[in-house]
Scaffold this active site. Structure first.
Site, mmCIF file in Angstrom:
data_model
loop_
_atom_site.group_PDB
_atom_site.id
_atom_site.type_symbol
_atom_site.label_atom_id
_atom_site.label_comp_id
_atom_site.label_asym_id
_atom_site.label_seq_id
_atom_site.Cartn_x
_atom_site.Cartn_y
_atom_site.Cartn_z
ATOM 1 N N ASP A 203 0.825 -1.209 0.000
ATOM 2 C CA ASP A 203 0.000 0.000 0.000
ATOM 3 C C ASP A 203 0.863 1.264 0.000
ATOM 4 O O ASP A 203 0.455 2.291 -0.530
ATOM 5 C CB ASP A 203 -0.990 0.009 1.170
ATOM 6 N N GLU B 93 0.163 10.728 5.486
ATOM 7 C CA GLU B 93 0.028 9.293 5.289
ATOM 8 C C GLU B 93 1.380 8.661 4.933
ATOM 9 O O GLU B 93 1.732 7.606 5.437
ATOM 10 C CB GLU B 93 -0.968 9.066 4.154
ATOM 11 N N GLU C 40 -10.935 6.415 -2.351
ATOM 12 C CA GLU C 40 -10.870 6.794 -0.936
ATOM 13 C C GLU C 40 -12.017 6.171 -0.139
ATOM 14 O O GLU C 40 -11.831 5.719 0.997
ATOM 15 C CB GLU C 40 -10.915 8.328 -0.791
ATOM 16 N N GLU D 240 -9.694 -3.015 -6.117
ATOM 17 C CA GLU D 240 -9.624 -3.040 -4.641
ATOM 18 C C GLU D 240 -9.754 -4.473 -4.114
ATOM 19 O O GLU D 240 -9.049 -4.858 -3.188
ATOM 20 C CB GLU D 240 -10.700 -2.124 -4.035
HETATM 21 C C1 LIG Z 1 -5.340 0.104 -2.485
HETATM 22 C C2 LIG Z 1 -5.746 1.377 -1.833
HETATM 23 N N1 LIG Z 1 -6.945 1.887 -2.112
HETATM 24 C C3 LIG Z 1 -7.346 3.045 -1.538
HETATM 25 C C4 LIG Z 1 -6.527 3.718 -0.662
HETATM 26 C C5 LIG Z 1 -7.027 4.986 -0.016
HETATM 27 O O1 LIG Z 1 -6.118 5.978 0.121
HETATM 28 C C6 LIG Z 1 -5.263 3.144 -0.399
HETATM 29 N N2 LIG Z 1 -4.389 3.733 0.474
HETATM 30 N N3 LIG Z 1 -4.904 1.979 -0.991
#
Ligand SMILES: Cc1ncc(CO)c(N)n1
Length: 223
Positions: free
Chosen positions: A50, A91, A143, A213
């Site tokens: 991520d 983040e 998001e 996702e």
């Molecule tokens: C895969 C993914 N989808 C959405 C977000 C939202 O910021 C993230 N950090 N990672």
């Protein structure tokens, strides 16, 4: 379609594609965090991947800011997106801190093919040829999936392990929820005035995002 039906286009789409949306926001990986059964190896795999994804999010949000500034009829769009950039800055710092806590060397994480595919999709949205309406709608959907997923892990009755609560707070907190609703309101306002062609493309993008996702969570599970 009549204008009145478009008032909350995003809600219409989420209802229409409910199964896929639930698949993306109630994935076994997320449910495993919520019930405490998650394997920390999976969590660490997710964290490393991520971080790579979030870095690829930077050019998308930058291009979105430019589009909002040029094309939007409402000044406050820029403020909302600027807030998103500030959050992204936090983040990235958080990922570095969290990774060191788990003993993950972020620079040596090899991007998984699933991640590369999703990042390529993000990059396609940064093109100046992609309308602001399409880009903001896609950004909201991306998001919103994380907001909805991680907020679920903080609800009453959840048994989220202490070590993972900060992660869930990051996307599941009320402020992030409000930010997602602000993005959704912008998307709905733009979609209301969009051509049928843009509407059709925006819906296809949402489907693609939900699929990406699901694949992203699957990757964390190592499947
Ligand atoms: C895969 C993914 N989808 C959405 C977000 C939202 O910021 C993230 N950090 N990672």
């Amino acid at each position: 379609m009549e204008g009145s039906d478009r008032a909350a286009m995003t809600d219409t789409w989420l209802k229409k594609h409910r199964l896929l949306y639930v698949g993306a926001t109630r994935h076994p990986f997320v449910l495993g965090i919520r019930d405490g059964s998650v394997d920390f190896t999976s969590f660490k795999r997710w964290l490393g991947q991520d971080y790579i994804f979030v870095r690829a999010f930077v050019p998308l949000v930058a291009s979105l800011l430019l589009k909002a500034w040029k094309e939007s009829d409402d000044n406050s769009d820029v403020d909302v997106i600027l807030g998103g950039i500030a959050a992204l800055n936090d983040e990235i710092a958080w990922f570095k801190k969290e990774a060191s806590k788990w003993g993950i060397a972020l620079n040596s994480v090899v991007p998984h093919q699933t991640n590369l595919d999703y990042c390529r999709f993000l990059e396609s949205l940064t093109s100046p040829d992609v309308e602001y309406t399409l880009a903001i709608t896609a950004f909201w959907a991306i998001e919103a999936v994380y907001q909805e997923s991680f907020a679920h892990c903080l609800e009453d009755g959840s048994k989220t392990p202490e070590e993972l609560k900060e992660t869930c707070q990051r996307w599941g907190n009320d402020g992030f929820g409000q930010y997602c609703r602000a993005l959704q309101n912008i998307a709905n306002r733009r979609l209301e005035k969009a051509s049928d062609d843009v509407l059709a493309k925006a819906e296809v993008n949402i489907l693609r995002i939900l699929e990406h996702e699901v694949e992203f969570w699957n990757m964390s599970h190592g499947v």
